[in-house]
Scaffold this motif. Structure first.
Motif, PDB file in Angstrom:
ATOM      1  N   ALA A  20       0.773  -0.983  -0.067  1.00 25.96           N
ATOM      2  CA  ALA A  20      -0.499   0.070   0.139  1.00 25.96           C
ATOM      3  C   ALA A  20       1.033   0.876  -0.084  1.00 25.96           C
ATOM      4  CB  ALA A  20      -0.015   0.256   0.993  1.00 25.96           C
ATOM      5  N   GLU A  21       1.735   1.072   0.957  1.00 28.50           N
ATOM      6  CA  GLU A  21       2.969   2.424   0.371  1.00 28.50           C
ATOM      7  C   GLU A  21       3.316   2.198  -0.513  1.00 28.50           C
ATOM      8  OE1 GLU A  21       6.440   4.216   3.273  1.00 28.50           O
ATOM      9  OE2 GLU A  21       6.514   1.714   2.951  1.00 28.50           O
ATOM     10  N   GLY A  22       4.157   1.304  -1.161  1.00 31.51           N
ATOM     11  CA  GLY A  22       4.520   1.760  -2.584  1.00 31.51           C
ATOM     12  C   GLY A  22       3.510   2.454  -3.632  1.00 31.51           C
ATOM     13  N   HIS A  23       2.273   1.730  -3.562  1.00 36.34           N
ATOM     14  CA  HIS A  23       0.818   2.415  -4.192  1.00 36.34           C
ATOM     15  C   HIS A  23       0.559   3.874  -3.709  1.00 36.34           C
ATOM     16  CE1 HIS A  23      -2.624   1.016  -6.491  1.00 36.34           C
ATOM     17  NE2 HIS A  23      -3.094   1.642  -6.479  1.00 36.34           N
ATOM     18  N   LEU A  24       0.764   4.042  -2.739  1.00 43.24           N
ATOM     19  CA  LEU A  24       0.651   5.262  -2.788  1.00 43.24           C
ATOM     20  C   LEU A  24       1.686   5.949  -2.932  1.00 43.24           C
ATOM     21  CD1 LEU A  24      -1.006   7.506  -1.016  1.00 43.24           C
ATOM     22  CD2 LEU A  24       0.370   7.480   0.958  1.00 43.24           C
ATOM     23  N   HIS A  25       3.466   5.928  -3.052  1.00 49.11           N
ATOM     24  CA  HIS A  25       3.656   6.638  -3.713  1.00 49.11           C
ATOM     25  C   HIS A  25       3.241   6.841  -5.459  1.00 49.11           C
ATOM     26  CE1 HIS A  25       6.670   7.602  -0.826  1.00 49.11           C
ATOM     27  NE2 HIS A  25       6.655   5.643  -0.384  1.00 49.11           N
ATOM     28  N   LYS A  26       3.058   6.106  -5.143  1.00 43.93           N
ATOM     29  CA  LYS A  26       2.796   6.133  -7.052  1.00 43.93           C
ATOM     30  C   LYS A  26       1.601   7.128  -7.767  1.00 43.93           C
ATOM     31  CE  LYS A  26       5.762   2.691  -8.842  1.00 43.93           C
ATOM     32  NZ  LYS A  26       6.678   3.234  -9.720  1.00 43.93           N
ATOM     33  N   VAL A  27       0.469   7.028  -7.112  1.00 43.19           N
ATOM     34  CA  VAL A  27      -0.541   7.809  -6.700  1.00 43.19           C
ATOM     35  C   VAL A  27      -0.018   8.966  -6.253  1.00 43.19           C
ATOM     36  CG1 VAL A  27      -2.591   8.710  -5.184  1.00 43.19           C
ATOM     37  CG2 VAL A  27      -2.037   6.430  -5.654  1.00 43.19           C
ATOM     38  N   ILE A  28       1.174   9.749  -5.906  1.00 38.26           N
ATOM     39  CA  ILE A  28       1.662  11.019  -5.944  1.00 38.26           C
ATOM     40  C   ILE A  28       2.575  11.054  -6.650  1.00 38.26           C
ATOM     41  CG2 ILE A  28       3.815  11.855  -4.123  1.00 38.26           C
ATOM     42  CD1 ILE A  28       2.437  10.488  -1.491  1.00 38.26           C
ATOM     43  N   GLU A  29       3.109  10.441  -7.098  1.00 31.68           N
ATOM     44  CA  GLU A  29       3.569  10.267  -8.756  1.00 31.68           C
ATOM     45  C   GLU A  29       1.993  10.862  -9.696  1.00 31.68           C
ATOM     46  OE1 GLU A  29       5.686   7.579  -9.451  1.00 31.68           O
ATOM     47  OE2 GLU A  29       7.248   7.531  -7.812  1.00 31.68           O
ATOM     48  N   MET A  30       1.498  10.505 -10.073  1.00 37.74           N
ATOM     49  CA  MET A  30       0.091  10.580 -10.490  1.00 37.74           C
ATOM     50  C   MET A  30      -0.135  11.509 -10.544  1.00 37.74           C
ATOM     51  SD  MET A  30      -1.831   6.678 -10.147  1.00 37.74           S
ATOM     52  CE  MET A  30      -3.464   7.498 -11.507  1.00 37.74           C
ATOM     53  N   PHE A  31      -0.647  12.371  -9.479  1.00 33.76           N
ATOM     54  CA  PHE A  31      -1.481  14.048  -8.797  1.00 33.76           C
ATOM     55  C   PHE A  31       0.359  15.188  -9.623  1.00 33.76           C
ATOM     56  CE2 PHE A  31      -3.690  12.406  -5.544  1.00 33.76           C
ATOM     57  CZ  PHE A  31      -4.753  13.362  -5.603  1.00 33.76           C
ATOM     58  N   GLY A  32       1.495  14.507  -9.753  1.00 33.10           N
ATOM     59  CA  GLY A  32       2.540  15.753 -10.411  1.00 33.10           C
ATOM     60  C   GLY A  32       2.365  15.275 -11.947  1.00 33.10           C
ATOM     61  N   ASP A  33       2.063  14.170 -12.493  1.00 31.87           N
ATOM     62  CA  ASP A  33       1.708  13.908 -13.900  1.00 31.87           C
ATOM     63  C   ASP A  33       0.925  14.874 -14.234  1.00 31.87           C
ATOM     64  OD1 ASP A  33       4.169  12.668 -13.700  1.00 31.87           O
ATOM     65  OD2 ASP A  33       3.219  10.391 -13.561  1.00 31.87           O
ATOM     66  N   GLY A  34      -0.399  14.618 -13.519  1.00 33.78           N
ATOM     67  CA  GLY A  34      -1.650  15.806 -13.994  1.00 33.78           C
ATOM     68  C   GLY A  34      -2.455  14.430 -14.492  1.00 33.78           C
ATOM     69  N   ARG A  35      -2.561  13.428 -14.193  1.00 33.25           N
ATOM     70  CA  ARG A  35      -3.627  12.211 -13.904  1.00 33.25           C
ATOM     71  C   ARG A  35      -4.661  12.564 -13.771  1.00 33.25           C
ATOM     72  NH1 ARG A  35      -1.609   6.914 -14.682  1.00 33.25           N
ATOM     73  NH2 ARG A  35      -3.454   6.658 -15.170  1.00 33.25           N
ATOM     74  N   PRO A  36      -5.235  12.129 -14.703  1.00 32.24           N
ATOM     75  CA  PRO A  36      -7.239  12.740 -14.697  1.00 32.24           C
ATOM     76  C   PRO A  36      -7.803  12.453 -12.965  1.00 32.24           C
ATOM     77  CG  PRO A  36      -7.022  11.761 -16.500  1.00 32.24           C
ATOM     78  CD  PRO A  36      -5.650  11.253 -15.772  1.00 32.24           C
ATOM     79  N   CYS A  37      -8.604  13.340 -12.465  1.00 31.16           N
ATOM     80  CA  CYS A  37      -9.226  13.084 -11.558  1.00 31.16           C
ATOM     81  C   CYS A  37     -10.000  11.375 -10.968  1.00 31.16           C
ATOM     82  CB  CYS A  37     -10.440  13.940 -10.789  1.00 31.16           C
ATOM     83  SG  CYS A  37      -9.461  15.078 -10.521  1.00 31.16           S
ATOM     84  N   LEU A  38      -9.900  11.029 -11.999  1.00 35.32           N
ATOM     85  CA  LEU A  38     -10.658   9.851 -11.700  1.00 35.32           C
ATOM     86  C   LEU A  38     -10.127   8.776 -12.049  1.00 35.32           C
ATOM     87  CD1 LEU A  38     -13.464   7.858 -11.769  1.00 35.32           C
ATOM     88  CD2 LEU A  38     -12.814   7.488 -14.603  1.00 35.32           C
ATOM     89  N   ASP A  39      -9.071   8.393 -12.030  1.00 37.65           N
ATOM     90  CA  ASP A  39      -7.982   8.228 -11.777  1.00 37.65           C
ATOM     91  C   ASP A  39      -7.337   7.801 -10.356  1.00 37.65           C
ATOM     92  OD1 ASP A  39      -8.009   7.450 -14.766  1.00 37.65           O
ATOM     93  OD2 ASP A  39      -6.522   7.688 -15.087  1.00 37.65           O
ATOM     94  N   LEU A  40      -6.873   9.008 -10.061  1.00 34.13           N
ATOM     95  CA  LEU A  40      -6.904   9.109  -8.935  1.00 34.13           C
ATOM     96  C   LEU A  40      -7.359   9.184  -8.041  1.00 34.13           C
ATOM     97  CD1 LEU A  40      -5.709  13.054  -9.248  1.00 34.13           C
ATOM     98  CD2 LEU A  40      -4.110  10.786  -9.006  1.00 34.13           C
ATOM     99  N   ALA A  41      -9.304   9.415  -8.412  1.00 29.88           N
ATOM    100  CA  ALA A  41      -9.923   8.603  -6.840  1.00 29.88           C
ATOM    101  C   ALA A  41      -9.652   6.875  -6.722  1.00 29.88           C
ATOM    102  CB  ALA A  41     -11.204   9.159  -7.381  1.00 29.88           C
ATOM    103  N   GLN A  42      -9.994   6.034  -8.050  1.00 33.19           N
ATOM    104  CA  GLN A  42      -9.943   4.982  -8.186  1.00 33.19           C
ATOM    105  C   GLN A  42      -8.480   4.346  -7.395  1.00 33.19           C
ATOM    106  OE1 GLN A  42      -9.864   4.723 -12.167  1.00 33.19           O
ATOM    107  NE2 GLN A  42     -12.656   4.055 -12.876  1.00 33.19           N
ATOM    108  N   GLN A  43      -7.336   5.134  -7.288  1.00 33.00           N
ATOM    109  CA  GLN A  43      -6.256   4.611  -7.083  1.00 33.00           C
ATOM    110  C   GLN A  43      -6.313   5.374  -5.932  1.00 33.00           C
ATOM    111  OE1 GLN A  43      -3.972   2.725  -8.645  1.00 33.00           O
ATOM    112  NE2 GLN A  43      -5.301   3.155 -10.188  1.00 33.00           N
ATOM    113  N   LEU A  44      -6.790   6.181  -4.668  1.00 29.82           N
ATOM    114  CA  LEU A  44      -6.948   6.226  -3.817  1.00 29.82           C
ATOM    115  C   LEU A  44      -7.404   5.756  -2.620  1.00 29.82           C
ATOM    116  CD1 LEU A  44      -6.472  10.380  -3.639  1.00 29.82           C
ATOM    117  CD2 LEU A  44      -4.686   8.934  -2.751  1.00 29.82           C
ATOM    118  N   HIS A  45      -8.884   4.989  -3.734  1.00 27.07           N
ATOM    119  CA  HIS A  45      -9.464   3.933  -2.633  1.00 27.07           C
ATOM    120  C   HIS A  45      -8.690   2.803  -2.470  1.00 27.07           C
ATOM    121  CE1 HIS A  45     -13.454   2.877  -2.008  1.00 27.07           C
ATOM    122  NE2 HIS A  45     -13.009   0.866  -3.615  1.00 27.07           N
ATOM    123  N   ALA A  46      -8.557   2.410  -3.662  1.00 32.17           N
ATOM    124  CA  ALA A  46      -7.262   0.937  -3.449  1.00 32.17           C
ATOM    125  C   ALA A  46      -6.537   0.898  -2.316  1.00 32.17           C
ATOM    126  CB  ALA A  46      -6.938   0.821  -4.699  1.00 32.17           C
TER     127      ALA A  46
END
Length: 93
Positions: A20-46
């Protein structure tokens, strides 16, 4: 002693939390990459679900082992203490 509270499930819980920690780091990177909010919400939910499952496993393990042992005379805890501990930990479910 600190080792009194190490149970068979703890290593698996730690592995789950590290994933989960590794996945959270990837989600943080997704924010920096400007990924869509839906993708971010799905990954944060996971990530949230993985952490909640780790917590649930920990609490169930505690109820199954620590409180059951105490309630059946395996430890020097009073019944009142066992009930109070159960009430305290069940708030986190």
């Amino acid at each position: 002693m600190a080792h009194d509270h190490v149970h068979e499930t703890h290593p698996n819980i730690v592995k789950r939390l590290k994933r989960a920690e590794g996945h959270l780091h990837k989600v943080i990177e997704m924010f920096g990459d400007g990924r869509p909010c839906l993708d971010l919400a799905q990954q944060l939910h996971a990530v949230e679900k993985a952490i909640n499952e780790a917590k649930k496993t920990l609490i169930h393990d505690h109820v199954d082992h620590c409180l059951d042992t105490a309630a059946n005379g395996g430890r020097s805890k009073s019944t009142g203490h066992v009930i109070a501990e159960f009430k305290a930990i069940s708030r986190y479910l």
